[in-house]
Scaffold this active site. Structure first.
Site, short mmCIF file in Angstrom:
data_model
loop_
_atom_site.label_atom_id
_atom_site.label_comp_id
_atom_site.label_asym_id
_atom_site.label_seq_id
_atom_site.Cartn_x
_atom_site.Cartn_y
_atom_site.Cartn_z
N GLU A 252 27.94 -6.72 71.64
CA GLU A 252 27.22 -5.48 71.34
C GLU A 252 26.93 -5.42 69.85
O GLU A 252 27.63 -6.04 69.04
CB GLU A 252 28.06 -4.26 71.72
CG GLU A 252 28.34 -4.08 73.19
CD GLU A 252 29.23 -2.87 73.43
OE1 GLU A 252 28.70 -1.76 73.53
OE2 GLU A 252 30.47 -3.06 73.49
N LYS B 116 27.13 -3.77 66.24
CA LYS B 116 28.08 -2.91 65.51
C LYS B 116 27.26 -2.02 64.58
O LYS B 116 26.74 -2.47 63.57
CB LYS B 116 29.06 -3.77 64.70
CG LYS B 116 29.93 -2.96 63.73
CD LYS B 116 30.86 -2.04 64.48
CE LYS B 116 31.73 -1.27 63.48
NZ LYS B 116 30.97 -0.20 62.78
N ARG C 96 33.07 5.81 64.16
CA ARG C 96 33.64 5.58 65.49
C ARG C 96 34.32 6.87 65.94
O ARG C 96 35.15 7.45 65.21
CB ARG C 96 34.64 4.44 65.42
CG ARG C 96 35.20 4.03 66.77
CD ARG C 96 34.19 3.22 67.58
NE ARG C 96 34.82 2.68 68.77
CZ ARG C 96 35.47 1.52 68.81
NH1 ARG C 96 35.59 0.80 67.70
NH2 ARG C 96 35.99 1.10 69.94
N ARG D 258 38.51 8.11 64.50
CA ARG D 258 39.56 7.15 64.85
C ARG D 258 40.88 7.46 64.16
O ARG D 258 41.91 6.90 64.52
CB ARG D 258 39.11 5.73 64.53
CG ARG D 258 38.78 5.46 63.09
CD ARG D 258 38.26 4.06 62.93
NE ARG D 258 37.79 3.78 61.59
CZ ARG D 258 37.20 2.65 61.23
NH1 ARG D 258 37.03 1.69 62.11
NH2 ARG D 258 36.79 2.47 60.00
N GLU E 246 29.86 5.48 68.87
CA GLU E 246 29.55 5.57 67.45
C GLU E 246 28.70 6.82 67.22
O GLU E 246 27.67 7.02 67.88
CB GLU E 246 28.76 4.32 67.00
CG GLU E 246 28.76 4.10 65.51
CD GLU E 246 30.00 3.35 65.04
OE1 GLU E 246 30.20 3.25 63.81
OE2 GLU E 246 30.78 2.86 65.89
N LYS F 243 35.47 -7.94 65.77
CA LYS F 243 34.37 -7.44 64.94
C LYS F 243 33.84 -8.62 64.11
O LYS F 243 34.57 -9.24 63.35
CB LYS F 243 34.85 -6.32 64.02
CG LYS F 243 33.74 -5.71 63.17
CD LYS F 243 34.30 -4.75 62.13
CE LYS F 243 34.97 -3.56 62.78
NZ LYS F 243 35.44 -2.57 61.77
#
Length: 321
Positions: free
Chosen positions: A14, A16, A21, A36, A61, A184
């Site tokens: 996906e 980023k 987040r 987060r 996001e 990530k």
């Protein structure tokens, strides 16, 4: 990640996005948006809360919608953060939305122990049924091989994308930041050469050292080259390099402003920093007209003449069109 594991049947990919987040949680009519770190930012985003007409918990996001329908720069999101109240005018100018990555709970069903492949199918159905512009689905990036993904990582379709997330199809949803199921993979940072302008004492164990640095690049003003500040950084160097930097600052101080010292910075004398950063955005609050995203010192260029540092027009060329 072992490159041999990067196969369509093993990993999903996906984009980023450069936002915040969040978890969007709605239960028995109570709607909340959490960062987060657990901070409740619901009151700042009533436009998103209005779309949360469900009993579920989503992972995604938080972003701002651009006028062309895409994602606006992070700076636009910053204008809506840390406000006690938000006006209709502010919401209309910077409409917020959540790009959903995952679903944790749907009604009475706890989905966290399902595989990501199962949760993704559930999420796709959920977002389709919800049908609201304030909550959309994070698109998948085709997975073929590591070379194609690396090319996509470094050349994303929009400047607001920081890189890729790789997620094992068989992974459950775990708390914290476990290594192994998700990765990530951010794009390579931008690099520029800058000149040290100011230094300030640090905090804690760095309180006796000058460790917070402001740096600039060259620009032409009235026919002459001058340095203009473009950013600040306080990490990216070792403890031994910090001692060397502190000594340089004390030996080259020309003015003091409270805890801040300005240092010699001319075309003949000064210190060059190679600075890494994730992206640029326009900023009327800064004298240079630009703001850096996550700047840090990549290398101390003791060897490089200050006259060879970058120019402001080099940075302006990197701005999103």
């Amino acid at each position: 990640v072992d490159p041999d594991l990067i196969k369509p049947e093993t990993f999903a990919a996906e984009w980023k996005y450069d936002g915040i987040r969040v978890q969007a949680v709605a239960e028995n009519g109570v709607r909340r948006i959490y960062t987060r770190t657990g901070a409740d930012i619901s009151h700042t985003f009533p436009d998103v809360l209005a779309a949360m007409d469900f009993d579920a918990a989503l992972d995604g996001e938080l972003l701002i919608r651009a006028p062309d329908g895409g994602v606006a720069p992070f700076n636009e999101l910053q204008q809506r953060l840390n406000r006690k109240t938000v006006s209709k005018r502010q919401m209309d100018a910077r409409p917020a939305f959540i790009r959903a990555y995952d679903i944790l709970v749907d009604g009475d069903d706890d989905l966290r122990r399902l595989t990501f492949k199962q949760r993704r199918g559930h999420l796709e159905t959920f977002i389709t049924d919800l049908d609201h512009e304030r909550i959309d689905l994070s698109p998948l990036v085709p997975v073929t091989d590591i070379e194609a993904l690396e090319a996509a990582r470094n050349d994303p379709p929009a400047p607001e994308i920081e890189g890729l997330m790789l997620k094992r199809w068989d992974s459950t949803y775990e708390a914290g930041r476990p290594k192994g199921p998700w990765f990530k993979w951010k794009r390579d940072p931008f690099l520029i050469d800058t000149v040290l302008l100011y230094a300030q004492r640090g905090h804690g164990k760095r309180s006796s050292f000058y460790s917070d640095f402001t740096f600039g690049v060259w620009r032409e003003v009235d026919g002459q080259d001058q340095l203009t500040p473009v950013g600040k950084a306080y990490f990216g160097f070792t403890d031994e390099e910090l001692k060397q930097l502190d000594k340089f600052i004390r030996n080259n101080t020309i003015e003091r402003f409270g805890p801040v010292r300005s240092v010699t910075a001319t075309t003949e004398k000064g210190l060059v920093f190679e600075v890494a950063f994730e992206g640029l955005q326009r900023s009327p609050r800064h004298k240079s007209g630009i703001a850096m995203r996550f700047p840090r010192i990549n290398r101390i260029r003791w060897d490089k003449p200050t006259s060879e540092a970058d120019r402001l027009e080099n940075l302006e060329a990197l701005l999103p069109s």
